[in-house]
Design a protein around this motif. Structure first.
Motif, short mmCIF file in Angstrom:
data_model
loop_
_atom_site.label_atom_id
_atom_site.label_comp_id
_atom_site.label_asym_id
_atom_site.label_seq_id
_atom_site.Cartn_x
_atom_site.Cartn_y
_atom_site.Cartn_z
N THR A 137 18.01 23.27 68.79
CA THR A 137 18.27 24.52 68.08
C THR A 137 17.38 25.61 68.63
O THR A 137 16.15 25.47 68.66
N HIS A 232 22.58 24.53 68.68
CA HIS A 232 22.67 25.40 67.51
C HIS A 232 21.91 26.68 67.87
O HIS A 232 20.75 26.62 68.30
N LEU A 234 20.55 29.97 66.08
CA LEU A 234 20.29 30.52 64.75
C LEU A 234 19.44 31.77 64.91
O LEU A 234 18.50 31.80 65.71
N ARG A 257 26.91 25.66 67.66
CA ARG A 257 27.02 26.16 66.29
C ARG A 257 26.24 27.48 66.22
O ARG A 257 25.18 27.61 66.81
N ARG A 258 26.76 28.45 65.50
CA ARG A 258 26.12 29.76 65.39
C ARG A 258 25.85 30.06 63.92
O ARG A 258 26.75 30.00 63.08
N THR A 259 24.58 30.39 63.62
CA THR A 259 24.19 30.76 62.26
C THR A 259 23.47 32.10 62.31
O THR A 259 22.54 32.27 63.10
N VAL A 261 21.42 34.46 59.67
CA VAL A 261 20.81 34.40 58.35
C VAL A 261 20.68 35.82 57.80
O VAL A 261 19.93 36.65 58.33
N THR A 276 17.50 29.30 55.98
CA THR A 276 17.25 28.77 57.33
C THR A 276 17.15 27.26 57.31
O THR A 276 17.76 26.56 58.12
N ALA A 279 20.55 25.72 56.72
CA ALA A 279 21.41 25.79 57.91
C ALA A 279 21.00 24.74 58.95
O ALA A 279 21.87 24.11 59.58
N PHE A 283 23.36 21.40 59.96
CA PHE A 283 23.70 21.12 61.36
C PHE A 283 23.36 19.67 61.71
O PHE A 283 24.20 18.93 62.23
#
Length: 299
Positions: A137, A232, A234, A257-259, A261, A276, A279, A283
């Motif tokens: 990540t 990931h 983030l 994966r895209r987060t 916040v 956070t 998330a 994942f």
């Protein structure tokens, strides 16, 4: 590590020197909560001028989700020793090898998290050897060099370090204005005395070398995309170090994966720790990887 740390560890965690094949590194280590099934081990790397304490608000919520969290000071950061005037010791490849040694010392396979500079060091480690890791990540950490405005800030810092002591540079930073406006080492999870002690613990050579890396880092996303790991990306909803459009594009290139916040900027781990943490755990939970007993933490 000092016997009188500037930052007490968060509840349920302990601070100690992690012994590795490349020396000792200061860590804060929290096991998964008693009564909660251990789901994995996480190694977290901090950013430029930061430290393991930048993740302190993530330990409890991740422990409640079954994750053991080990946050580390890299070589020459805060409470981890490093040469004061030998920049070669902080070449990115050397720092990457440190990460692989830390992973080996923790045993088993683990999830790797890097914030900002820590993300680029973690990327270099993954490109050397991805086998110790279950996932990677990148937290507010972009594909290449930092923005022009941030490069200018790093240059100011590097110029100051060339002629002033660490204590004198801290006083100069304080004179620039309130911490919430100045940012950088004056802003973080702690009071100004704690943050000053953290700053003074850094090696000037580490800051000089890694500051240069941030301003010259090449785009290695294509290399990373070829690594067989889940990714990931983030970040907060605003970031002036790597604009969101750049992070969005990197996530697409990595099939990650895209987060994003809400309510967070460059440090979502500090600005919005609960979303956070959730998330991150969501994942990892979705990967369905079997985890070993190392998730319970050291005896």
């Amino acid at each position: 590590m000092t016997s009188h740390p500037a930052f007490p560890p968060p509840p349920g965690a302990r601070a100690y020197p992690l012994r590795t094949s490349r020396g000792e590194f200061a860590v804060v280590d929290s096991a998964s909560k008693p009564g909660v099934e251990g789901r994995g081990v996480v190694l977290m790397l901090p950013g430029f001028t930061g430290s393991k304490e930048d993740f302190r608000l993530l330990h409890e919520p991740l422990a409640e989700r079954g994750y053991r969290v080990v946050a580390v000071d890299g070589r020459g950061q805060h409470e981890s020793a490093g040469p004061l005037d030998d920049e070669s010791a902080y070449a990115q490849r050397e720092l990457a090898r440190d990460v692989l040694a830390q992973a080996e010392a923790l045993g088993g396979t683990l999830h790797l998290v890097g914030h900002s500079l820590g993300g680029q060091i973690a990327r270099a480690a993954v490109l050397l050897d991805h086998s110790p890791f279950l996932s990677f990540t990148l937290v507010s950490s972009g594909p290449a060099e930092i923005s022009v405005s941030q490069q200018q800030r790093v240059k100011l810092l590097r110029d100051a370090l060339a002629v002033l002591s660490m204590a004198e540079v801290w006083e100069a930073i304080q004179a620039m204005g309130p911490p919430e406006e100045v940012g950088g080492p004056a802003r973080g999870l702690g009071d100004q005395d704690q943050l000053r002690r953290r700053w003074l613990g850094h090696s000037p050579a580490q800051l000089l070398a890694t500051g240069r890396q941030l301003c010259t880092e090449p785009d290695r996303v294509a290399e990373l995309a070829a690594v067989p790991l889940p990714f990931h990306v983030l970040s907060g909803a605003h970031d002036d170090t790597w604009p969101l459009a750049i992070l969005d594009d990197m996530a697409r290139r990595l099939d990650a994966r895209r987060t994003v916040v809400t309510g967070a900027e460059h440090s979502p781990n500090a600005d919005q720790p609960l979303p956070t943490a959730h998330a991150l755990a969501d994942f990892w939970d979705g990967l369905g990887q079997a985890q070993g007993p190392a998730a319970r933490g050291p005896a």
